[in-house]
Design an enzyme around this catalytic site. Sequence first.
Site, PDB file in Angstrom:
ATOM      1  N   LYS A   1       0.747  -1.204   0.134  1.00 30.89           N
ATOM      2  CA  LYS A   1      -0.011  -0.097  -0.111  1.00 30.89           C
ATOM      3  C   LYS A   1       1.005   1.084   0.095  1.00 30.89           C
ATOM      4  O   LYS A   1       0.719   2.049   0.786  1.00 30.89           O
ATOM      5  CB  LYS A   1      -0.808   0.068   1.295  1.00 30.89           C
TER       6      LYS A   1
ATOM      7  N   ASP B   1      -2.602 -12.062   5.521  1.00 31.66           N
ATOM      8  CA  ASP B   1      -3.771 -13.232   6.326  1.00 31.66           C
ATOM      9  C   ASP B   1      -5.073 -12.742   5.630  1.00 31.66           C
ATOM     10  O   ASP B   1      -5.806 -13.781   5.472  1.00 31.66           O
ATOM     11  CB  ASP B   1      -3.731 -12.351   7.739  1.00 31.66           C
TER      12      ASP B   1
ATOM     13  N   ASP C   1      -7.135 -15.711   2.909  1.00 31.40           N
ATOM     14  CA  ASP C   1      -8.498 -16.187   3.270  1.00 31.40           C
ATOM     15  C   ASP C   1      -9.482 -15.875   1.938  1.00 31.40           C
ATOM     16  O   ASP C   1      -9.986 -16.872   1.334  1.00 31.40           O
ATOM     17  CB  ASP C   1      -9.245 -15.620   4.316  1.00 31.40           C
TER      18      ASP C   1
HETATM   19  C1  IPM Z   1      -4.073 -17.399  10.035  1.00 36.01           C
HETATM   20  C2  IPM Z   1      -5.021 -16.903  11.187  1.00 36.01           C
HETATM   21  C3  IPM Z   1      -4.316 -16.416  12.413  1.00 36.01           C
HETATM   22  C4  IPM Z   1      -3.519 -14.973  12.068  1.00 36.01           C
HETATM   23  C5  IPM Z   1      -5.037 -16.088  13.594  1.00 36.01           C
HETATM   24  C6  IPM Z   1      -5.697 -17.262  14.487  1.00 36.01           C
HETATM   25  C7  IPM Z   1      -4.202 -15.330  14.768  1.00 36.01           C
HETATM   26  O1  IPM Z   1      -6.094 -16.161  10.916  1.00 36.01           O
HETATM   27  O2  IPM Z   1      -3.233 -18.125  10.507  1.00 36.01           O
HETATM   28  O3  IPM Z   1      -4.397 -17.010   9.091  1.00 36.01           O
HETATM   29  O4  IPM Z   1      -3.994 -14.035  11.789  1.00 36.01           O
HETATM   30  O5  IPM Z   1      -2.357 -15.266  11.536  1.00 36.01           O
HETATM   31 MG    MG Z   2      -5.905 -15.920   8.666  1.00 31.89          MG
END
Ligand code: IPM
Ligand code: MG
Length: 356
Positions: free
Chosen positions: A191, A247, A251
């Site tokens: 960013k 992170d 996802d």
């Molecule tokens: C991941 C999870 C962790 C993170 C959490 C559980 C602390 O979301 O491994 O992606 O944010 O790194």
């Molecule tokens: Mg995560």
Amino acid sequence: MNKKITVLPGDGIGPEIVAEAIKVLNKISEKYGHSFEYTYVDIGGCSIDKYGVPITDEGMEICKRSDSVLLGAVGGPKWDNCPPAIRPEKALLAVRKELGLFANLRPTKLFAQLSNASPLKQEIVGNGIDLLIVRELTGGVYFGERKTEEVDGELVATDIMPYSESEIERIGRVAIETAMKRNKKLSSVDKANVLDTSRLWRKTMHRLSEEYPQVEYSDILVDNTAMQLIKNPTQFDVLVTENMFGDILSDEASMLTGSIGMMPSASLSSGTLGMYEPIHGSAPDIAGMNIANPLGTILSAAMMLRYSFDMAKEADDIEAAVNKVLDNGFRTGDIMQEGCKKVSCSEMGDLVSQSI
Ligand code: IPM
Ligand code: MG
């Protein structure tokens, strides 16, 4: 070969999925004549219940002394109101930091057998999605100073996101060398139009990329990356980014494949010690029901063999077994399709290990 593996089953479905990965590792050790020695350590909520802390000092020492660590998942609603210092997630961050696991590899691969499971249209998915997110794991806002204080009669919270050149350079090097072994394309996500940490990130990555002219390098802003992952995911090969962006994007990327239950990950240090875990959480709603998908954990065990133990052939063997089981139409509930055979978590583990 003789290897010491620390096993951290954790909470929720963690123990069930880890048991299936161990089944598969045992089959590998039998077939190839290796000896895997497992030491089980409590982590997360189950450790809070027993010892009042999410991991004990002794447990941490056992992790440090092993050749690698296999983790299920931590956390659950039962521990959501624990004070921040002893939350289940705190143990995960502590293991990452204390073992020096700065490089988190999160492959996002759409298995051809599951292409209908992707929420994206067939023309966007094309011939399949195969990208790798390299996430910096021991720096940035996850580990910067944080505080909540009263200022002018109201609460003000602060989280600091520090990055040093050397931290950026070492993750950048992992990413670029990984890209060299793949399709030689690296996108560095930042960013830099707003953040100083991102400007330093970009400058450091540019310097590094000049050392590797074979790799096609580009910068991309994190918000645009979030959009491009949906619009045109097949443009990417390797993406490298800081801790929190990684992170969030990982996802998002996992859903391109239809099920987060399929996705493995590796967290690597500068040596051979690594921690391997599926990227999904502890899924407390289905814990103990023997219906979770163990394939993310089984594929994580394959990454362990490949990256920590230099056992590429054995890792290939596990991946081929997973493909064969999918080819034969076996599915856990999360990836169930018409005409397929629905199996439980333990049946899936049995099928994979029988295919090795
Ligand atoms: C991941 C999870 C962790 C993170 C959490 C559980 C602390 O979301 O491994 O992606 O944010 O790194
Ligand atoms: Mg995560």
